[in-house]
Enzyme design. Structure first.
Site, PDB file in Angstrom:
ATOM      1  N   HIS A 264      56.557  14.112  63.243  1.00  0.00           N
ATOM      2  CA  HIS A 264      56.054  13.581  64.509  1.00  0.00           C
ATOM      3  C   HIS A 264      56.426  14.512  65.668  1.00  0.00           C
ATOM      4  O   HIS A 264      55.561  14.919  66.450  1.00  0.00           O
ATOM      5  CB  HIS A 264      56.636  12.191  64.748  1.00  0.00           C
ATOM      6  CG  HIS A 264      56.186  11.556  66.031  1.00  0.00           C
ATOM      7  ND1 HIS A 264      55.141  10.680  66.100  1.00  0.00           N
ATOM      8  CD2 HIS A 264      56.647  11.683  67.307  1.00  0.00           C
ATOM      9  CE1 HIS A 264      54.960  10.289  67.352  1.00  0.00           C
ATOM     10  NE2 HIS A 264      55.878  10.882  68.108  1.00  0.00           N
ATOM     11  N   GLU A 265      57.702  14.843  65.768  1.00  0.00           N
ATOM     12  CA  GLU A 265      58.141  15.692  66.884  1.00  0.00           C
ATOM     13  C   GLU A 265      57.575  17.108  66.770  1.00  0.00           C
ATOM     14  O   GLU A 265      57.337  17.772  67.782  1.00  0.00           O
ATOM     15  CB  GLU A 265      59.670  15.727  66.952  1.00  0.00           C
ATOM     16  CG  GLU A 265      60.333  14.360  67.155  1.00  0.00           C
ATOM     17  CD  GLU A 265      59.843  13.610  68.376  1.00  0.00           C
ATOM     18  OE1 GLU A 265      59.357  14.259  69.330  1.00  0.00           O
ATOM     19  OE2 GLU A 265      59.928  12.365  68.377  1.00  0.00           O
ATOM     20  N   HIS A 268      54.387  17.394  68.626  1.00  0.00           N
ATOM     21  CA  HIS A 268      54.613  17.660  70.047  1.00  0.00           C
ATOM     22  C   HIS A 268      54.911  19.145  70.264  1.00  0.00           C
ATOM     23  O   HIS A 268      54.393  19.778  71.193  1.00  0.00           O
ATOM     24  CB  HIS A 268      55.807  16.840  70.550  1.00  0.00           C
ATOM     25  CG  HIS A 268      55.535  15.387  70.740  1.00  0.00           C
ATOM     26  ND1 HIS A 268      54.525  14.918  71.547  1.00  0.00           N
ATOM     27  CD2 HIS A 268      56.173  14.281  70.251  1.00  0.00           C
ATOM     28  CE1 HIS A 268      54.542  13.589  71.550  1.00  0.00           C
ATOM     29  NE2 HIS A 268      55.523  13.182  70.752  1.00  0.00           N
ATOM     30  N   GLU A 294      50.801  12.573  72.399  1.00  0.00           N
ATOM     31  CA  GLU A 294      51.035  11.697  71.251  1.00  0.00           C
ATOM     32  C   GLU A 294      49.951  11.861  70.188  1.00  0.00           C
ATOM     33  O   GLU A 294      50.214  11.696  68.997  1.00  0.00           O
ATOM     34  CB  GLU A 294      51.123  10.241  71.697  1.00  0.00           C
ATOM     35  CG  GLU A 294      52.391   9.890  72.452  1.00  0.00           C
ATOM     36  CD  GLU A 294      53.653  10.124  71.631  1.00  0.00           C
ATOM     37  OE1 GLU A 294      53.608   9.960  70.394  1.00  0.00           O
ATOM     38  OE2 GLU A 294      54.681  10.460  72.229  1.00  0.00           O
TER      39      GLU A 294
END
Length: 497
Positions: A264-265, A268, A294
């Site tokens: 997930h990160e 980003h 996101e």
């Protein structure tokens, strides 16, 4: 020339912004508790200096004068976006920004201390203070921007997005999920009856989990020459595009907990690393907003990281990095039962992709009431419990730690941010549908660990665009249609129905 003066001024501001970002990362990752008071003063002081420089009257004069100069098309877009940023900055005084920043930092520091025990009574005064500042900010911004107060806060995270656009989409999604979540659980139970899920019985050493995370980060395109992975209380991606700092947290009994957080990160981080470097000191060269941000993190986590095609390649790598003995005899089908597990739970960051939007919609609805003054901080636990019970069948009564104290966003004053998470999930599904329409064999490449097509499309249509368009316009330009819930709905029906 005014444009040249602006360019030099923005380079100075970039230096300050860099320092602020790194102090924030250090506070979350490395700073001892005793450093909190002076760190709050330092960060509030820097925020005040930055605001004074960025909102100075001469900046407005330069922007107005530059708009009349003979500029290249991309420079005109840069002036337009910088003007938008300047107007948003001048909504607030430097004195207010300094006081608000210090209140936010002290609140967040207190939250870190009290969240483990769920000490709501001890935290309530600090949260009430942060909410008071948020209401004041919303009112000041609304007056200048000619928006409703909550829209004025959303504008800070997703320029161009409005409650009038978001609420109908969220209502459609909420209605769908209320009916679909029970069906998904029934379908899962039927699959488990035929193929009983295995349990993780091994201890997954943290050093091996970190090594696995770094391999996966590199596999999906993260540049370690310009970034690193650490540990923090709450996973995040921070720093600056040339020095991206990512964090996760580990559970030795379940490696997927950290791995999905890392993926997930990393999404980003890829977005930050893919922004146009030549425009890094201009607003136009920065990430469009948190919904788009996101969408990139959730694209990597959900559209790649939970895709069975990805696990054709990933499972052998996972076994190698964690130690073959930890997953002896595990098949792809065994692993996917965990990767695709649907289970309503209390914690937003641990939620599966089917139930996750309900966590966000709950917060979206509550913070509108908080900003409008229809609810006070003391009323949050009761309202939170009522919505959790209605949306996910779970009660958080007398459980503040896993209820309204679980997130860092409200303690740090980030009101208007939460909608971005589910908007991002919808956009990720919409982007994936567009890519697969253009490249029907993308999943075949993913089975080999090849994300080239996926990253190239996003680099061209999302990352390189930075803030040249508003959020709604960027969505249309990239996917050919406005924001819609239908692609996400189709996605979860196909994967979990």
């Amino acid at each position: 020339m005014s444009y040249a003066k602006l360019d030099q001024h923005l380079k100075k501001l970039e230096v300050l912004s860099h320092a602020q970002s790194m102090l924030g990362v250090d506070e979350a990752v490395m700073m001892p508790e005793g450093g909190g008071e002076k760190r709050a003063e330092a960060m509030a002081g820097l925020a005040t200096i930055y605001h004074e420089m960025a909102s100075a009257p001469q900046v407005g004069d330069w922007l107005a004068a530059a708009a009349a100069e003979d500029l290249m098309p991309e420079q005109r877009i840069a002036i337009r976006e910088q003007t938008r940023s300047y107007i948003n900055l001048t909504c607030l005084s430097s004195a207010f920004v300094g006081k608000q920043t210090e209140a936010r930092i002290r609140s967040e520091q207190l939250w870190r201390q009290l969240r483990p025990t769920g000490d709501w009574a001890g935290f309530l005064p600090a949260l009430s203070n942060v909410i008071a500042f948020a209401r004041e900010e919303a009112a000041m911004r609304a007056d200048v921007l000619k928006l409703a107060p909550y829209d004025a806060l959303i504008e800070q995270f997703d320029p161009g997005s409005r409650v009038s656009q978001i609420t109908p989409v969220f209502d459609e999604l909420k209605t769908f999920l209320k009916g679909f979540i029970p069906k998904a659980l029934d379908a899962q139970a039927a699959r488990h009856a035929k193929h009983p899920p295995k349990a993780f019985t091994a201890r997954f050493a943290i050093d091996r989990q970190k090594a696995l995370g770094e391999v996966m980060m590199k596999a999906v395109g993260f540049d370690f020459y310009h970034g690193r992975l650490d540990v923090s209380h709450h996973p995040f991606c921070g720093g600056v595009p040339t020095d991206v700092r990512m964090t996760t947290r580990y559970d030795e009994s379940d490696f997927l907990f950290a791995l999905m957080g890392v993926l997930h990160e990393t999404g980003h981080g890829l977005y930050e690393q893919g922004l146009p470097k030549a425009w890094s000191h201009w607003s136009v060269g920065q990430a469009r907003g948190m919904a788009v941000h996101e969408s990139q993190s959730l694209f990597v986590e959900k559209q790649i990281g939970r895709n069975p095609a990805f696990w054709h390649w990933a499972l052998p790598v996972v076994k190698e990095k964690l130690g073959a003995e930890t997953l002896t005899g595990w098949s792809l089908a065994d692993m996917m039962q965990h990767v695709h597990r649907v289970k309503p739970g209390f914690i937003r960051v641990d939620a599966d992709e089917v139930t996750y939007p309900m966590h966000v919609i709950l917060r979206y609805e509550l913070e509108q009431d908080l900003i409008a003054g229809r609810m006070e901080a003391r009323d949050i636990p009761e309202a939170w419990d009522a919505k959790m019970t209605a949306y996910l069948g779970l009660s958080t009564k007398d459980n503040m730690k896993d209820g309204p104290m679980q997130d860092v966003h409200w303690p740090s004053g980030a009101f208007g941010y939460f909608p971005s998470y589910t908007l991002g999930a919808l956009l990720a599904a919409q982007q994936a549908a567009t890519i697969h329409k253009l490249h029907p064999h993308a999943d075949e490449a993913l089975k080999k660990g090849d994300v080239t097509v996926l990253n190239d499309w996003r680099r061209t249509n999302i990352w390189s665009k930075a803030s040249t368009l508003t959020t709604p316009d960027l969505i249309v330009a990239a996917t050919g249609e406005p924001l819609s819930a239908r692609h996400f709905i189709a996605h979860v029906q196909q994967r979990y129905g």
